[in-house]
Structure formats: structure tokens, C-alpha cells
Design a protein around this motif. Structure first.
Motif, PDB file in Angstrom:
ATOM      1  N   GLU A 161      55.006  10.733  41.655  1.00 42.69           N
ATOM      2  CA  GLU A 161      57.097  10.706  40.908  1.00 42.69           C
ATOM      3  C   GLU A 161      56.759  12.491  39.977  1.00 42.69           C
ATOM      4  O   GLU A 161      57.320  13.020  40.199  1.00 42.69           O
ATOM      5  N   GLU A 162      55.260  12.494  39.072  1.00 40.28           N
ATOM      6  CA  GLU A 162      55.325  13.374  38.230  1.00 40.28           C
ATOM      7  C   GLU A 162      55.089  14.916  39.400  1.00 40.28           C
ATOM      8  O   GLU A 162      56.106  16.101  39.509  1.00 40.28           O
ATOM      9  N   ASN A 165      58.990  15.994  41.301  1.00 35.44           N
ATOM     10  CA  ASN A 165      59.833  15.823  40.371  1.00 35.44           C
ATOM     11  C   ASN A 165      59.810  17.506  39.960  1.00 35.44           C
ATOM     12  O   ASN A 165      60.513  18.252  40.106  1.00 35.44           O
ATOM     13  N   LYS A 168      61.169  19.280  43.381  1.00 33.83           N
ATOM     14  CA  LYS A 168      61.961  18.755  42.933  1.00 33.83           C
ATOM     15  C   LYS A 168      63.211  20.907  42.779  1.00 33.83           C
ATOM     16  O   LYS A 168      63.904  21.459  42.653  1.00 33.83           O
ATOM     17  N   ALA A 169      62.317  20.454  41.641  1.00 32.02           N
ATOM     18  CA  ALA A 169      63.054  21.411  39.803  1.00 32.02           C
ATOM     19  C   ALA A 169      62.572  23.095  40.810  1.00 32.02           C
ATOM     20  O   ALA A 169      62.811  24.164  40.256  1.00 32.02           O
TER      21      ALA A 169
END
Length: 186
Positions: A161-162, A165, A168-169
Motif C-alpha cells: 500500500e505504501e 501510493n 501513484k504520487a
């Protein structure tokens, strides 16, 4: 390639076919990521029927290895396995930019979850995303967070998940699908 069942459809399903309407049965697929991330191992398992243990003998990819793979009936993947050494990325993103990134249907970018230089990984990823936007703005992008078998089971979801993210950033607003991957069946 093992993928987590909670994810979206893995590579090799209708996701690739639906990238664009039927008509052109030859699709350019870029396989990119830093050296040692596992790109060629995954390609060999998926398209050449290697066993995971057989990938240990594979050498590093130098420059770009092209192959045409018949997939899902009449779909032909024009697969570009791009070597991940620093000198090659300089060429891909500068002198070969238009050639490498033009008419891409799908960019598969492989991140090694155990990379010791995450900052450089994202620098190259951002360069690839910029080139995709510039040359193939309707390409799909899949990010494979690879070697997840090396992360303790109880930490995998959080680590995935980290990293997803972060990816995606750094994706300049593109819709990127992230997947947990490993060449080892568990």
C-alpha cells in the motif's frame, strides 16, 4: 508470476486487450525498471515457460531485447524488454526517447521492493512517465511491485500500500494499476 488475489486483473487478461479497440492486432509493450528488478525473469516465465529456479542463470539485458509473442489468439505483443542499467536509461530518455516511447499500448514498470536506491528508481520512473505522456498519451501503465515474497507475510499489505501510493504520487496524474508480484508461487 504470483499476484495477490485482492488486486485488479493481472497482466495477461483482458486488461491488455482492452487498452485500445480491436483493429491493430500488434501491440507495443514496454517492460522497464532498474537493473536487477526482475523484468527478464518475469518475461521468461510468462512467455518462454521458464521455471522460477531457471531464471537464476539469466544474464542482464543490454539495451533493448525485442520479441513478438502471440497472445490470447490473434493478439501479437511487440515486447520491448529494456535493460535497466543507468547508461541505457540515459539513452532511452534522451537520444532514443521518441523511438522507445512512441506508439506504446502498455508500459509495465517493475519496482524491486528491496531496492536500495528508491529515489533513483522514482527518478527513472518519472522520466518514463514523462516520455509516455509526450509520445503515447493513451498508453496504459502497470506498476509491478516485485519480489514481494521477500517481505514478511504480515507486512506485505502495508508495504504494498505504501509503495503503491508513492508510485501513484509520481505518476503525473496517469491512472496507474499497481500489482504485488513474485516469480515464486506461494
Amino acid at each position: 508470476i504470483a499476484t495477490d488475489e485482492k488486486m485488479e486483473e493481472p497482466v495477461g487478461t483482458d486488461n491488455v486487450v482492452k487498452a485500445k479497440p480491436a483493429g491493430n492486432s500488434k501491440k507495443k509493450l514496454l517492460l522497464m525498471g532498474k537493473s536487477g528488478s526482475g523484468k527478464t525473469s518475469m518475461r521468461s516465465i510468462i512467455f518462454a515457460n521458464y521455471l522460477a529456479r531457471d531464471t537464476m542463470r539469466l544474464a542482464a539485458t543490454y539495451d533493448v531485447e525485442h520479441s513478438h509473442v502471440r497472445f490470447l489468439g490473434n493478439l501479437v505483443l511487440n515486447l520491448w524488454d529494456c535493460g535497466g542499467q543507468d547508461a541505457f536509461y540515459t539513452n532511452y530518455l534522451k537520444s532514443q526517447r521518441d523511438h522507445i516511447f512512441r506508439n506504446v499500448e502498455l508500459l509495465i514498470y517493475v519496482f524491486d521492493i528491496e531496492s536500495r536506491n528508491v529515489e533513483k528508481d522514482f527518478e527513472y520512473y518519472k522520466g518514463c512517465i514523462d516520455a509516455i505522456i509526450e509520445n503515447s498519451d493513451d498508453a496504459r501503465v502497470f506498476a509491478l511491485i516485485h519480489k514481494m515474497d521477500l517481505i514478511p507475510v504480515e507486512q506485505r499489505d502495508k508495504v504494498f500500500e505504501e509503495r503503491a501510493n508513492l508510485i501513484k504520487a509520481h505518476s503525473q496524474g496517469l491512472d496507474v494499476s499497481c500489482f504485488k508480484t513474485s516469480i515464486w508461487d506461494e
